[in-house]
Design an enzyme around this catalytic site. Structure first.
Site: not given
Length: 634
Positions: A281, A283, A118, A226
């Site tokens: 992401n 995917r 990230k 989360h």
């Protein structure tokens, strides 16, 4: 052209990919750990071929890229679909698949690598002009609240909200330890925590010819720890301008890394409407069905065609139509720290015109090694109001028997005013969890139905000769699940074999059988469906669903635990001990002593009292079952 696809995954997503493969005329190959194979996992049964992965833990099975590549070659597959989770965002695995001469149904390894961290992804996005939150290098009081976040991985692991500067060091170390355990990478960073923000994401689809689609927005603000619980498309109330900004930023993010295939760009949207890039992401997402239903597209089919080299159709993505809402059905108890539950799924039936994507069916064993998600239930309708109402009704009428689930929480969430009006944010469960998990006051009639059905199953008692007094009341004891409260029901057998409740004089028994009880209370008649599985009883009715455990009339003797014994609340693995924790250590009430990992989540176990740790009965890496003694505090 692809002829046979191995899905490097399990459960719901493996079955989902297989469904599209069958529609496209492709052969399918499953992989199954020993835990799944022993249970006869549905995904392994449905594939044309299945290959065993020896072991049960993910590290020994679904995270072993070498075994999965070997399985694909052995079964004659020519392509690998990673699903989501496990190795789906592992660039080394993607390269290994390609090096073996197999087609990788996913983005280029370089794109996965670019977004894997990230911190690196944020630098790339800043260069591409994507709005984002800058990391906080030297946090001070003015920067609070803060979010400590793992640089690698996802799924809410390695994340901590910090509201007091004094807690920053402790929470950073906790996040670092969890990230290292979950992802093998302990790098964390600190950024501002945006209060009352919404979690909004954009589905992207890109081909190898330079075309990138943005398939609208999704709102995923309802989260626990989360991790997402309820998602919908399109995200309500954003307005055309903000939607356009988000979609343009998502396309820019995909182009910045040369993206190919299906992916998701995630954003936080502040209370005043400012968007900030979170992550990409690389995917398929768990919540992809809401986009499929709204846009009338099969994202898995598009992934496969793109992997074969096909271009996206000219003219842009299909237009959106209507609204879709998805709820994740988990085997967990939200009222008790989202505690996961293991056990056998006894029944899973969801009525109505909804989509059910599930990895389990009746007879499936829910174990400790994998995610506790049982199914995704998705409703699509012309308007958001209709879709929400349809989904709530389908969940309310579902027959979900076996482990404790979050089904009641989902129904109440969908009917909460803040959600109905589209005003929710990521703090929803922080504000309303206690309200949404409160005790069901409508348990008395379902309890009576459970007792009467039990009496009917065991037959009418024989009454010999004439008597001028009523028979004695009979008592049935139950324990309510999951709160553990013990309750009694009293009823009488009357002449002619009829049953009469003793403690509810205003209730009239209309009819009774071992599986269906009809009761009338205050002039309102309701039917109660009763299913017994040994001592476990499930009662479904318009008043909701209830689970009880039948108890013997006389309490059974209980094993005696030493005072101060700390027992495992669930099966799992001891993943961490508090620093410096040894026998003789002084501890305070509520102090974290150790952490258990179960179903891909860490659970903190705290000291029940102030005192001295007189014994520590477990070590890191040890498997424990529910009720095992972990430690003793004197």
């Amino acid at each position: 052209m692809i002829d046979s696809v191995l899905v490097a995954n399990r459960g719901e997503i493996a079955r989902r990919v297989f469904r599209t493969c069958r529609d496209l005329g492709l052969a399918t190959v499953a992989v199954a750990s020993d835990a799944d194979a022993a249970d006869g996992a549905p995904h392994a049964r449905e594939a044309d071929a299945a290959v065993r992965l020896p072991g049960a833990a993910p590290a020994d099975t679904y995270l072993r890229g070498d075994l999965i590549v070997r399985a694909a070659l052995a079964a004659g597959a020519d392509a690998v679909h990673p699903g989501y989770g496990f190795l789906s965002e592992n660039a080394a695995f993607a390269r290994a698949v390609q090096d073996a001469g197999l087609v990788w149904i996913g983005p280029p390894p370089a794109a996965i690598e670019a977004m894997a961290s990230k911190t690196r992804a944020k630098k790339l996005m800043a260069d591409a002009g994507v709005p984002l939150l800058a990391p906080v290098e030297a946090p001070g009081e003015a920067d609070l609240p803060l979010l400590v976040k793992a640089a690698a991985g996802g799924g809410g692991r390695g994340m901590r909200v910090v509201r007091e500067l004094a807690a920053l060091e402790r929470e950073t170390e906790a996040a670092r330890a969890e990230a290292a355990s979950a992802f093998g990478d302990g790098e964390v960073f600190v950024e501002p925590y945006v209060e009352r923000a919404r979690h909004v994401e954009v589905q992207v689809l890109a081909d190898a010819h330079g075309e990138v689609w943005a398939l609208g927005t999704r709102d995923c603000s309802l989260q626990r720890r989360h991790q997402k619980v309820i998602e919908e498309a399109p995200a309500p109330g954003l307005g055309e301008e903000l939607t356009s900004v988000l979609c343009e930023a998502a396309v820019a993010a995909a182009r910045a890394v040369g993206y190919v295939g299906a992916g998701t760009v995630e954003f936080l949207v502040s209370h005043d409407g400012r968007p900030y890039f979170l992550e990409m992401n690389t995917r398929l997402q768990v919540e992809h069905p809401v986009t499929e239903l709204v846009h009338g597209i099969d994202l898995v089919a598009r992934q496969i065609r793109i992997a074969e080299g096909a271009a996206l159709p000219a003219g842009g993505p299909p237009p959106a139509a209507g609204h879709a809402v998805e709820a994740r059905l988990y085997a967990e108890d939200p009222a008790r720290g989202w505690r996961p539950w293991t056990g056998t799924v006894l029944r899973l039936d969801v009525p109505g015109d909804v989509r059910l994507d599930s990895g389990v069916e009746a007879g499936t064993e829910v174990g400790v090694h994998y995610d506790p998600m049982l199914a995704k239930v998705v409703a699509h309708a012309p308007t958001r109001q209709e879709a929400v109402r349809k989904l709530a009704r389908a969940l309310e009428g579902a027959r979900v028997h076996g482990p404790v689930t979050n089904r009641s929480l989902l129904v109440r969430s969908l009917r909460h005013e803040e959600f109905v009006t589209g005003q929710m944010d990521t703090g929803f469960y922080g504000r309303y969890l206690e309200e949404l998990t409160g005790a069901n006051e409508e348990a008395s009639l379902p309890l009576l139905a459970a007792a009467l059905a039990d009496a009917a199953r065991h037959g009418t008692p024989r009454v010999g000769g004439w008597r001028n007094v009523r028979s004695q009341a009979r008592t049935k004891r139950f324990r309510s699940e999951p709160d553990g409260a013990e309750r009694e029901v009293r009823y009488r057998w009357e002449r002619g074999g009829t049953l009469t409740p003793e403690d509810q004089p205003g209730v009239r028994v209309v009819s009774v059988s071992g599986s269906l009880v009809v009761l009338e209370a205050e002039g309102v008649r309701r039917a109660f469906s009763v299913a017994a599985y040994g001592r476990r009883v499930h009662v479904d009715s318009p008043l909701g669903s209830h689970a009880f455990t039948s108890l013997p009339l006389l309490p059974e003797p209980e094993s005696t635990l030493a005072p101060g014994s700390l027992v495992a609340p669930m099966p799992g693995t001891v993943v961490r001990l508090a620093e410096g924790l040894t026998p003789g250590t002084e501890v305070t009430a509520g102090q974290p002593l150790l952490w258990l990992e179960a179903m891909k989540m860490e659970h903190e176990v705290t000291s029940p009292t102030e005192g001295v740790l007189s014994s520590l009965d477990v070590t890191v890496g040890q498997q424990v079952t529910s009720g095992d003694i972990l430690a003793t505090v004197t």
